[in-house]
Design an enzyme around this catalytic site. Sequence first.
Site, mmCIF file in Angstrom:
data_model
loop_
_atom_site.group_PDB
_atom_site.id
_atom_site.type_symbol
_atom_site.label_atom_id
_atom_site.label_comp_id
_atom_site.label_asym_id
_atom_site.label_seq_id
_atom_site.Cartn_x
_atom_site.Cartn_y
_atom_site.Cartn_z
ATOM 1 N N HIS A 159 0.808 -1.213 0.000
ATOM 2 C CA HIS A 159 0.000 0.000 0.000
ATOM 3 C C HIS A 159 0.846 1.269 0.000
ATOM 4 C CE1 HIS A 159 -3.731 -2.189 0.665
ATOM 5 N NE2 HIS A 159 -3.100 -2.908 1.576
ATOM 6 N N HIS A 340 13.173 -5.009 8.829
ATOM 7 C CA HIS A 340 13.874 -4.781 7.565
ATOM 8 C C HIS A 340 13.676 -5.994 6.648
ATOM 9 C CE1 HIS A 340 16.660 -1.348 8.745
ATOM 10 N NE2 HIS A 340 16.134 -1.690 9.917
ATOM 11 N N GLU A 415 15.224 -9.150 10.021
ATOM 12 C CA GLU A 415 15.372 -9.178 8.561
ATOM 13 C C GLU A 415 14.366 -10.204 8.038
ATOM 14 O OE1 GLU A 415 17.196 -7.318 6.647
ATOM 15 O OE2 GLU A 415 18.791 -6.484 7.907
#
Length: 450
Positions: A159, A340, A415
């Site tokens: 989005h 991340h 991660e």
Amino acid sequence: MERKMSQRPGQLMLLGMLLGLLLGMQVGMASATNNSLAFEDLNGIPERFDETQLWRIHNMSDAMLQSIPVGQVLEQRFGGNIWKENSKFLDVSIGKEHVKAARTFLQAHRLEAQVLTDNVQSLIDQELLEGIEATQAQPGARSKKASRSGSGMHWKDYHDLETIYAFMREIRAKYPNICRLYTIGQTAEKRDLKVLRISENPREFKKVWIDGGIHAREWISPATVTFILYQLMNNWENQPAHIRGLTWYIMPVMNPDGYEYSRTSNRLWRKNRSASRRTNCFGVDLNRNFDIGWTGFGSSKDPCSDVYRGSAAASELETKAVSDFLAKRKYNLEAYLTYHSYGQMVVYPWAYKAVKVKDSSVLQRVASTAVDRIAQKTGSSYTAAVTHEVLGIAGGGSDDWSRAALGVKYVYTIELRDRGTYGFVLPPKFIKDTALEGWTVAETVAQSIG
């Protein structure tokens, strides 16, 4: 204007048609600096990466022994865009016009490049098309739930910033007694920096901070953080005590300018969008800009580098806003979780030096528990480790800063997926399971605090 769910497929179809028309055009890469103005003069046409190859270069320890800064050379001489760099391998994309020369350079130093993909643009096109198909309503089959949704938030696609912010406002409106929506600052391009607080007792409860989107191109990160927000609030009344008994601070997008830029102009953009006084290059790597080991390894003083650390520690509006906001709330701040991609890891300090924190055994145990639970839930394999051992040394990170400056105990960088097949351009079909993995880490940490 907020985008409604019913608008998104049509807008994406229009964008898809535009990309289709552009397939034959030779836009090319902005060679030596992905961060220059070169592609900004193309009337808003997104930069393309046709026939750009994504390489994985192994035996990086051999290169280090020879004192060859492989990543730096590939970036500066051959227009490379570094995706992932550690002591074991380097993932880097190389434009078609530089492939031959870059290979010659590697061969001269007895290094080989494994081709992960021979056309990065095909990954980007696939990501877009899959999002269109996943959100395209069946003829006459719009659900009542979709019709009622004010923000249009779902996890079938990625989005834009406004949809994410509308979702945060929607949550705040639904739970006005326990939610507070802060605007903690603005970016260089005058976008708001928004944080949502969820708490039944903000004065006394222990606090958890969660952020995403520090690096613009890591789209799975804001998607995961919004999913965590959804998981928290969708069934708040029935959440266990270790969830309800905390104060949650949620910031899905720490780098709004960069994130929007990656959606409209350059899918592989990493930094924010602040202007440099010295060059035509834009942007600072916000995760090299925090005041911890700021001039150390793993960052660059070159404004054109993807890991440019900025003109000073906390020079950036985003960094300063987050630092100031948390410094005022450090009492009872127990956890700092920053999301991340990519690599499938749960890592903890230190990153700026080759040392573990004193309570590393506790952090390792909690991370390992989270990793085990992820494997049980989705079958994905994550690694739990100290940051510098698996990602290399890098100063200026928000995670290290939160531990050093604020004394936060449970500090983790997560991660997310994957391990390199798609890298930053993770197809939307993987969003839900990846976000569930992110939620599993948050849940595990919350249980440990309780």
